[in-house]
Design a protein around this motif. Structure first.
Motif, PDB file in Angstrom:
ATOM      1  N   GLY A   1       0.796  -1.212   0.000  1.00 45.18           N
ATOM      2  CA  GLY A   1       0.000   0.000   0.000  1.00 45.18           C
ATOM      3  C   GLY A   1       0.834   1.270   0.000  1.00 45.18           C
ATOM      4  N   SER A   2       0.179   2.378  -0.332  1.00 48.01           N
ATOM      5  CA  SER A   2       0.854   3.677  -0.280  1.00 48.01           C
ATOM      6  C   SER A   2       1.305   4.001   1.140  1.00 48.01           C
ATOM      7  CB  SER A   2      -0.090   4.774  -0.793  1.00 48.01           C
ATOM      8  OG  SER A   2      -0.406   4.584  -2.153  1.00 48.01           O
ATOM      9  N   SER A   3       0.511   3.593   2.115  1.00 39.47           N
ATOM     10  CA  SER A   3       0.898   3.837   3.507  1.00 39.47           C
ATOM     11  C   SER A   3       2.149   3.059   3.875  1.00 39.47           C
ATOM     12  CB  SER A   3      -0.247   3.459   4.449  1.00 39.47           C
ATOM     13  OG  SER A   3      -0.591   2.090   4.296  1.00 39.47           O
ATOM     14  N   GLY A   4       2.283   1.850   3.321  1.00 42.13           N
ATOM     15  CA  GLY A   4       3.448   1.018   3.630  1.00 42.13           C
ATOM     16  C   GLY A   4       4.737   1.584   3.071  1.00 42.13           C
ATOM     17  N   VAL A   5       4.733   1.954   1.786  1.00 37.76           N
ATOM     18  CA  VAL A   5       5.973   2.464   1.188  1.00 37.76           C
ATOM     19  C   VAL A   5       6.323   3.845   1.737  1.00 37.76           C
ATOM     20  CG1 VAL A   5       5.885   1.071  -0.907  1.00 37.76           C
ATOM     21  CG2 VAL A   5       4.687   3.272  -0.855  1.00 37.76           C
TER      22      VAL A   5
END
Length: 374
Positions: free
Chosen positions: A233-237
């Motif tokens: 996810g965008s939150s992860g990267v």
């Protein structure tokens, strides 16, 4: 923060006027709309027409999560009988779940492929899935390099970084683009999405179009580059960039803004490097051409623009729904919610979140198409 927000809203408005004459900006209510709610969110519920009731399930794009949080909050505030559950599972997973008939609509940062449209006919009885654009914005290149706060990259250098051909921050190719910068002797930690992602698809379309000699892989939702590290996810990267010295990755601008992550400017061939802002993304998106047929409103973006102030790594997020054959129990709420999302109030809620609202003419087409869903 309030001053920054006002400046960002002002910049978006100026860019929007240059792009399309008028964007679908809010006609009423506070500009102070945020995922945490408050007066701004509550003020935008007055014009929502509630239809249907029960639970509406949807999933997909994590790039639109921050916008979806506000849309759901505002809609739910007005329509007490409808519960909307949106899961930011990534574009690929969202489309897959929709094609399995498990959700009312899906969010995707890239348009449906022909084979996905064909498959959708099994779920959309008597019809097929269509792409409804709902927001635009830049894909920011966020980085964490001590002592470097004004980084400039170009398509070729970026392609080589994400394909593990450039592995250190003081590489001569990066130094050439950043004369005078104190680039450290530090290993590059490149992060990409582990899940199938429309953001990945759009980034790799840019790399393939703007640096075909350096990026040999075909654009896809699944990451095809060599090496690097993965996160979901965008939150992860974005979290990995925030906490890892030497890191670089790609994600929707709102994640950079909310996490205070520094973003790179792009040397596109214009007179000056271009910053990732909503106004600059709008300038690039204004060059998009219609790519869908009939009620499908997919757009073809120009990833190689050299227009002054046009930021080329952009995405348009679509809500994917059946044109015909929607489930009777979810159709009224689906149409009501998507009508709100494409409305002036719904689009106006995007301003403070780092997203680019739809140009007026596109938003009008979306609203008209939503009314025909059956």
């Amino acid at each position: 923060m309030k001053l920054q927000r006002k400046n960002r809203v002002r910049a978006l408005a100026v860019g929007a006027l240059a792009v399309s004459g008028a964007l679908a900006l809010t006609a009423c209510g506070s500009d102070d709309t945020s995922a945490s709610g408050g007066a701004g969110g509550a003020a935008k519920t007055a014009n929502i027409k509630c239809e249907g009731k029960g639970k509406l399930l949807a999933s997909g794009s994590s790039a639109q999560k921050n916008a979806m949080d506000v849309w759901v909050q505002n809609y739910s505030g007005a329509c007490k009988d409808t519960e909307i559950n949106y899961q930011p599972t990534g574009s690929g997973a969202g489309v897959t779940t929709f094609l399995q008939g498990q959700t009312a609509f899906a969010g995707s940062d890239s348009a449906l492929k022909p084979e996905e449209v064909t498959k959708s006919k099994q779920v959309c009885k008597g019809g097929k899935a269509i792409d409804l654009p709902m927001l635009g914005g830049p894909i920011a290149i966020g980085y964490n390099v001590p002592g470097v706060d004004n980084l400039v990259l170009d398509a070729e250098t970026l392609a080589k970084i994400f394909d593990s051909k450039i592995t250190n921050w003081n590489d001569k190719a990066i130094a050439k683009l950043n004369p005078g910068a104190k680039l450290p002797d530090l290993k590059i930690q490149a992060f990409h999405r582990s899940d199938d992602s429309g953001t990945t698809d759009n980034l790799t379309k840019y790399l393939k179009a703007a640096a075909p000699g350096a990026w040999k892989h075909e654009p896809a939702k699944k990451w095809e580059g060599e090496g690097g590290q993965a996160a979901s996810g965008s939150s992860g990267v974005s979290s990995q960039v925030k906490q890892t010295s030497g890191a670089i990755s790609y994600f929707e601008l709102s994640y950079a803004t909310s996490s205070k992550i520094t973003t790179a400017k792009l040397n596109t061939g214009a007179k000056a490097p271009v910053e990732a802002t909503t106004a600059n993304a709008s300038k690039a998106i204004s060059e998009a051409k219609p790519a869908g047929e009939g009620d499908d409103l997919a757009l073809k973006l120009n990833y190689t623009t050299k227009a002054e102030g046009a930021y080329p790594i952009t995405l348009v997020t679509y809500e994917i729904a059946c044109d015909k054959g929607n489930k009777a129990e979810t159709l009224p709420a689906t149409k009501s919610f998507l009508t709100y999302v494409a409305s002036k109030d719904g689009q106006g809620a995007l301003e403070a979140l780092g997203y680019a609202p739809l140009p007026t003419e596109i938003a009008d087409k979306v609203r008209k198409t939503v009314t025909t869903l059956s």
